[in-house]
Design an enzyme around this catalytic site. Sequence first.
Site, short mmCIF file in Angstrom:
data_model
loop_
_atom_site.label_atom_id
_atom_site.label_comp_id
_atom_site.label_asym_id
_atom_site.label_seq_id
_atom_site.Cartn_x
_atom_site.Cartn_y
_atom_site.Cartn_z
N ASP A 127 9.42 33.89 -19.04
CA ASP A 127 8.46 34.88 -19.55
C ASP A 127 8.36 36.09 -18.62
O ASP A 127 8.73 36.03 -17.44
CB ASP A 127 7.09 34.26 -19.78
CG ASP A 127 6.45 33.73 -18.49
OD1 ASP A 127 7.19 33.20 -17.63
OD2 ASP A 127 5.23 33.86 -18.33
N GLU A 191 4.91 31.19 -16.75
CA GLU A 191 4.60 31.38 -15.34
C GLU A 191 3.63 32.52 -15.10
O GLU A 191 2.74 32.45 -14.26
CB GLU A 191 5.90 31.63 -14.55
CG GLU A 191 5.75 31.59 -13.03
CD GLU A 191 5.38 32.92 -12.40
OE1 GLU A 191 5.12 32.96 -11.20
OE2 GLU A 191 5.34 33.95 -13.12
ZN LIG Z 1 7.93 35.85 -11.45
#
Ligand SMILES: [Zn+2]
Length: 503
Positions: A127, A191
């Site tokens: 992401d 993340e």
């Molecule tokens: Zn990162």
Amino acid sequence: MTRRYVSVLALAAVLLLSIATVSRSKGLGGKGPQRAPRIPSEFSPEERVTMKESLKGAIQIPTVSFNPGEYNTTALAEFGQYIREVFPTVFKTSFIQHEVVGEYSHLFTVQGSDPSLQPYMLLAHIDVVPAPDQGWEVPPFSGLERDGFIYGRGTLDNKNSVMAILQALELLLIRNYIPRRSFFIALGHDEEVSGANGAQKISALLQARGVQLAFIVDEGSFILDGFIPSLNKPFAMISVSEKGSLNLMLQVNMTPGHSSAPPEETSIGILAAAVSRLEQTPLPNMFGSGLPEMMLQQLATEFSFPVNIVFSNLWLFGPLVSRLMERNYITNALVRTTTAITMFKAGIKVNVIPPMAQSTVNFRIHPAQTVQEVLELVKNIVADDRVQFHVLNAFEPLPVSPSDDQALGYQLIRQTLQSVFPEVNIVAPGICIAQTDSRHYAHLTTGIYRFNPIYLTPQEFRSIHGINEKISVRNYETQVKFIFEFIQNADTDQEPVSHLHEL
Ligand SMILES: [Zn+2]
Ligand SMILES: *[C@@H]1O[C@H](CO)[C@@H](O)[C@H](O)[C@H]1NC(C)=O
């Protein structure tokens, strides 16, 4: 890296100051018999084209994380399809198991031929943070190439790693490589917004399977080029710890009333005074808590006069260095737990004394402190019983991973640096002031190393989570080469010290 990452890397500037050890590596090479001949990291012109085109394709899929639990699921699904298309060998190799975890994250288990070697793990995340077009030289999800650079959100954080890891493995497999040491590749999909659905689930899965890892390599720092004015050469910083975090809500409740007959103090006034005290009372400077001084001394010879004198005489200049570090907001973040007041909410009507005022404060906790210690300090600074404290969420700083001669992961990075970047002769352990997915894996290993094998200038540093994020084609190719060599280097017989316990 997560959103706060930008301020994190800033540490680059400071890294050196707060942490660092010069390493002139002895390396691990030659310590164990290599059963298979080494595969040279040389790629054909066609392979090099495919390599960069694959990265561009990955950038074009807008795998944006907006908020926790809120991501572009269409793009994430598409990305899962995409890696199957561009890395077919990885997906059809019999000794590699692929699993989708938490719907969009990916876990690869690469079975090595020698089960006596403890496995390791490579981490990256799919992401990216949002990227409005404004200010970009080319659209952020175009993946366009210009003057030797591939542009786009995720080119440095962190699709470069996602793609380079799979690319290196693909190229190794095409050359009939069979690993001796098993390893995992974990690619998280959230993340940037906590890792709760990706990394945390993968971690739980591995724990349930009883996996213990020799070490983990994740994103988190770079080969820093031009960050420290008095140091004229690039140095590799490997982050061996990561700051913790505490989101604390302060709340004051008072009896509501009409503004025509106000009480002496209102909820707003009480709370404002409390957060103001917090802002004006920095938490203690932790310079002197161990790591930094010793490492600064070791680094001293790399600096020119007068910095070398200052660093090699910290018994005398320590307080000075410590104070200088406090003055710059980036270096300041390296020496203490930082206090940031991020939200303040109160009042609903012009003539009503509000019953309640709330404020949220984000603390980034220095590795030498704990969440509990920070809470105690904060309560003492506020020193007002009318203020209630609610911990919204918190996590402890990560333990400092070993960087000595016995630290397998650290030494493998160092060894690979020496062959791929022979011009880089300073390797320094540092503290990551941002958050990475690796924190979710702390119970699986004591060795977590946050390092991306690419050159980074201060300008590129600012592009992460900013505008015009880009990677040079050369940098990307070198990253693939690094991982290609690293995986082979990891087949060494040398075992982490912890294995002695089994005897
Ligand atoms: Zn990162
Ligand atoms: C989500 O990703 C798809 C492509 O996979 C794209 O067409 C769409 O515009 C994206 N949506 C948002 C809100 O970014």
